[in-house]
Motif scaffolding. Structure first.
Motif, mmCIF file in Angstrom:
data_model
loop_
_atom_site.group_PDB
_atom_site.id
_atom_site.type_symbol
_atom_site.label_atom_id
_atom_site.label_comp_id
_atom_site.label_asym_id
_atom_site.label_seq_id
_atom_site.Cartn_x
_atom_site.Cartn_y
_atom_site.Cartn_z
ATOM 1 N N ARG A 182 0.775 -1.134 -0.042
ATOM 2 C CA ARG A 182 0.049 0.125 0.004
ATOM 3 C C ARG A 182 0.854 1.258 -0.236
ATOM 4 N N THR A 183 1.977 1.199 0.530
ATOM 5 C CA THR A 183 2.956 2.112 0.649
ATOM 6 C C THR A 183 3.312 2.804 -0.650
ATOM 7 N N ALA A 184 3.570 1.766 -1.691
ATOM 8 C CA ALA A 184 3.891 2.161 -2.810
ATOM 9 C C ALA A 184 3.085 3.325 -3.438
ATOM 10 N N ILE A 185 1.736 3.146 -3.292
ATOM 11 C CA ILE A 185 0.847 4.068 -3.947
ATOM 12 C C ILE A 185 1.096 5.329 -3.396
ATOM 13 N N VAL A 186 1.565 5.626 -2.063
ATOM 14 C CA VAL A 186 1.731 6.827 -1.524
ATOM 15 C C VAL A 186 3.141 7.270 -2.030
ATOM 16 N N LEU A 187 4.187 6.420 -2.110
ATOM 17 C CA LEU A 187 5.406 6.957 -2.352
ATOM 18 C C LEU A 187 5.441 7.196 -3.821
ATOM 19 N N GLY A 188 5.126 6.599 -4.684
ATOM 20 C CA GLY A 188 5.125 6.851 -6.192
ATOM 21 C C GLY A 188 4.896 8.404 -6.451
ATOM 22 N N ARG A 189 3.792 9.008 -5.729
ATOM 23 C CA ARG A 189 3.523 10.206 -6.274
ATOM 24 C C ARG A 189 4.630 10.960 -5.342
ATOM 25 N N LEU A 190 5.178 10.582 -4.313
ATOM 26 C CA LEU A 190 6.049 11.712 -3.569
ATOM 27 C C LEU A 190 7.290 11.703 -4.475
ATOM 28 N N ILE A 191 7.854 10.449 -5.075
ATOM 29 C CA ILE A 191 9.067 10.341 -5.692
ATOM 30 C C ILE A 191 8.903 11.276 -7.035
ATOM 31 N N ALA A 192 7.671 11.240 -7.459
ATOM 32 C CA ALA A 192 7.426 12.052 -8.625
ATOM 33 C C ALA A 192 7.658 13.717 -8.170
ATOM 34 N N GLU A 193 7.134 14.031 -7.142
ATOM 35 C CA GLU A 193 7.002 15.377 -6.513
ATOM 36 C C GLU A 193 8.432 15.765 -6.216
ATOM 37 N N LEU A 194 9.120 14.634 -5.902
ATOM 38 C CA LEU A 194 10.634 15.137 -5.348
ATOM 39 C C LEU A 194 11.312 15.695 -6.631
ATOM 40 N N ALA A 195 11.098 14.945 -7.905
ATOM 41 C CA ALA A 195 11.780 15.105 -9.158
ATOM 42 C C ALA A 195 11.204 16.397 -9.572
ATOM 43 N N LYS A 196 9.862 16.726 -9.518
ATOM 44 C CA LYS A 196 9.412 17.849 -10.021
ATOM 45 C C LYS A 196 9.864 19.140 -9.193
ATOM 46 N N GLY A 197 9.929 18.907 -7.737
ATOM 47 C CA GLY A 197 10.504 19.953 -6.962
ATOM 48 C C GLY A 197 12.024 20.385 -7.181
ATOM 49 N N LEU A 198 12.728 19.376 -7.715
ATOM 50 C CA LEU A 198 14.191 19.723 -7.970
ATOM 51 C C LEU A 198 14.132 20.696 -9.281
ATOM 52 N N VAL A 199 13.412 20.098 -10.340
ATOM 53 C CA VAL A 199 13.144 20.970 -11.486
ATOM 54 C C VAL A 199 12.861 22.214 -11.489
ATOM 55 N N ILE A 200 11.571 22.641 -10.471
ATOM 56 C CA ILE A 200 11.126 23.842 -10.605
ATOM 57 C C ILE A 200 12.016 24.750 -9.460
ATOM 58 N N ALA A 201 12.619 24.246 -8.670
ATOM 59 C CA ALA A 201 13.648 24.951 -7.759
ATOM 60 C C ALA A 201 14.726 25.372 -8.342
ATOM 61 N N THR A 202 15.287 24.366 -9.287
ATOM 62 C CA THR A 202 16.571 24.954 -10.228
ATOM 63 C C THR A 202 15.980 25.964 -11.210
ATOM 64 N N ALA A 203 14.807 25.789 -11.688
ATOM 65 C CA ALA A 203 14.501 26.795 -12.681
ATOM 66 C C ALA A 203 14.298 28.135 -11.941
ATOM 67 N N LEU A 204 13.710 28.334 -10.734
ATOM 68 C CA LEU A 204 13.457 29.427 -9.997
ATOM 69 C C LEU A 204 14.836 30.183 -9.620
ATOM 70 N N VAL A 205 15.838 29.331 -9.474
ATOM 71 C CA VAL A 205 17.204 29.929 -8.759
ATOM 72 C C VAL A 205 17.842 30.545 -10.382
ATOM 73 N N LEU A 206 17.664 29.524 -11.216
ATOM 74 C CA LEU A 206 18.498 30.210 -12.485
ATOM 75 C C LEU A 206 17.798 31.515 -13.376
ATOM 76 N N LEU A 207 16.479 31.573 -12.939
ATOM 77 C CA LEU A 207 15.455 32.730 -13.404
ATOM 78 C C LEU A 207 16.097 33.844 -12.593
ATOM 79 N N ALA A 208 16.429 33.701 -11.328
ATOM 80 C CA ALA A 208 16.716 34.856 -10.271
ATOM 81 C C ALA A 208 18.216 35.502 -10.715
ATOM 82 N N LEU A 209 19.210 34.381 -11.019
ATOM 83 C CA LEU A 209 20.403 34.816 -11.300
ATOM 84 C C LEU A 209 20.863 36.036 -12.159
ATOM 85 N N PRO A 210 20.021 36.188 -13.375
ATOM 86 C CA PRO A 210 20.320 37.276 -14.039
ATOM 87 C C PRO A 210 19.885 38.865 -13.395
#
Lengths: 250, 281
Positions: A98-126
């Motif tokens: 049952r835990t896999a059903i919850v963890l699956g979405r959290l794994i995806a959220e981690l990946a999305k979080g990494l991409v979005i945070a990177t994009a925000l910081v890179l957008l802030a640099l200029p």
């Protein structure tokens, strides 16, 4: 973990097919960064404001925007869709933990979080914002933001599993004030006494101070580690509650 | 005896807690389904058909009673039971943003099939339910009938011994209904036991070797609330039939005959009727 990874991949496909759900995650934090900096930038000039450590006020505001972006995770809303549409039962009828059903979405959220945070910081640099703690600090900044997005979404998933309805959306508002009971405009010691007490009791404060430290100064572990400790503690509570709830799901 | 049966349930009871107190959704259902047959489980709305199916498929906890599916006790070994059963519930449980092929491949992976096997199995099933051309389109663009057929296919990925279908044709147009019936006959010919709930006597007549009737009215004098709405004329006819069948109970075909003369011709025999109770939530 194989099942969780398979479900994580599915959640990432889902995200890639709904770009409209991702756009506010970038747009609104940038909007707040621009507006807040524009409104208070003149009050806190870089040259004469010691807590800015030589950077502009935008650098001080960036952690607020990062935390805001981390609080826009859509996983819980997609989970509600799964529940209402019957796909959640389809998954529960498979012989996966049952835990896999919850963890699956959290794994995806981690990946999305990494991409979005990177994009925000890179957008802030200029705009003259830099990460004073260097490449390691940059990695820690992105990682801490992404981990917080997982914790936040995990708590939203709890509401989704409990309510099984679109009420999840408004349930998320319970967490929203926590983002603003923080030293988001000035350091904690410059807050009024009641706000200082509220901010000191609010765990998100330590997260914000860790992120701010990574942007404004060299690696100062005494300010960075409390942020990671908060994420670890709340993350553990979130995982335990999620697992318990999904195992009892009837 | 239980070991040779595809489904064997004794005294199944389901209680829910609600704000109004404890609601009795199913009271004392007994079922015996033999391997390889198409078994129909009839009853009006709210009689407890879906609740019974959800208990048999591990999706709902059982308040009391026992259930074995394909020889496995569902409460004590839920994962082993899940490996042996396929489930297609009333709502076609599909992810609208995946393609049909992606959905089947994921389902295969969750049942532990290798990447190669799951791709081959997806291909085979897409052919079985005649969705090859739509396989790489997102499911949100499928018609109701296509979704139902894909749902059937996803329940078959791991080649289950017993396939549970909860009102598989509700909401479908007549043509789609006929297509689903054909699929079910094909699936059954391959040796899969089919446990089917339906409100339609015609459907039971067309597909089922045997049937049971769960009588929502039987428990109206018991605990819980009575039905809150009047049935339509069609379901009223069904209900009268099921009430009679409950009265007859046991093992004679009277109930089916009362419901539909055609039903009695097709069904080998009626079986003992579970005393489920209907409770409008």
């Amino acid at each position: 973990m194989t099942s969780a990874w398979a479900l994580g991949q599915r959640a990432l496909r889902e995200a890639s097919r709904t770009p409209e759900a991702l756009l506010p995650t970038l747009f609104i934090p940038i909007f707040f960064l621009v507006v807040n900096t524009g409104q208070a930038g003149k009050i806190f000039p870089a040259a004469s404001t010691s807590f800015l450590k030589g950077q502009g006020y935008g650098a001080f505001q960036l952690p607020t925007s990062l935390l805001l972006a981390a609080s826009f995770g859509t996983a819980a809303l997609f989970l509600v869709e799964d529940i209402e549409g019957g796909y959640f039962d389809k998954l529960r009828a498979t012989p996966i933990p049952r835990t896999a059903i919850v963890l699956g979405r959290l794994i995806a959220e981690l990946a999305k979080g990494l991409v979005i945070a990177t994009a925000l910081v890179l957008l802030a640099l200029p705009f003259g914002i830099s990460v004073a703690s260097g490449p390691l600090g940059f990695v820690l900044l992105i990682t801490l933001t992404a981990l917080w997005s997982v914790v936040f979404v995990g708590f939203m998933q709890l509401i989704a599993l409990k309510t099984r309805s679109a009420a999840t959306n408004s349930g998320g508002l319970i967490f929203f004030p926590l983002l603003f009971l923080t030293p988001n405009f000035v350091p904690r010691d410059l807050l009024t006494r009641p706000m200082e007490v509220a901010a000191t009791l609010n765990p998100v404060t330590y997260l914000m101070e860790a992120l701010r430290s990574l942007i404004l100064e060299d690696l100062v572990w005494s300010r960075i580690l409390p942020g990671f400790a908060i994420v670890a503690a709340l993350g553990a509570v979130m995982i335990v509650l999620n697992v318990r709830l999904i195992r009892q799901y009837d | 005896m239980g070991a040779t049966l595809a489904v064997h349930a004794e005294g199944l009871v389901k209680h829910y807690r609600s704000r109004a107190g404890v609601v009795e959704a199913v009271r004392g259902v007994d079922l015996m389904v033999e391997g390889g047959e198409v078994f129909g489980f009839l009853g009006p709305n709210g009689a407890g058909k879906s609740t019974t199916v959800r208990m048999l498929t591990t999706l709902l906890s059982i308040t009391s009673g026992t259930a074995r599916v394909a020889g496995v006790e569902v409460t004590h070994e839920p994962d082993a039971a899940r490996r042996r059963i396929g489930v297609a519930l009333q709502e076609a449980g599909l992810d609208p943003r995946q393609t049909g092929r992606e959905l089947l491949v994921l389902q295969g992976r969750l049942f532990g099939l290798s990447t190669r096997d799951t791709s081959a199995r997806a291909e085979e099933l897409l052919e079985l339910v005649e969705l090859e051309e739509a396989a790489d389109r997102q499911i949100k663009g499928y018609s109701g009938g296509m979704k139902r057929r894909l749902d059937l296919a996803s329940a078959l990925v791991h080649e289950p011994d017993v396939l549970f279908l909860d009102e598989p044709t509700t909401g479908l147009d007549p043509a789609s209904r006929l297509t689903v019936w054909d699929e079910l006959r094909r699936i059954n010919r391959r040796g899969t036991t089919v446990f089917l709930t339906t409100q339609y006597l015609e459907e039971a007549d067309q597909l089922c070797d045997r049937l049971a009737v769960i009588d929502g009215a039987a428990g109206s004098s018991g605990k819980g609330r009575p039905h809150s709405s009047r049935p339509s004329s069609a379901s009223a006819r069904e209900r009268r039939a099921t009430q009679r069948s409950t009265t007859c109970s046991s093992t004679r075909p009277d109930a089916a005959a009362a419901a539909s003369p055609a039903t009695s011709r097709r069904c080998r025999r009626d079986i003992r009727v579970g005393a489920g109770t209907a409770r409008a939530p």
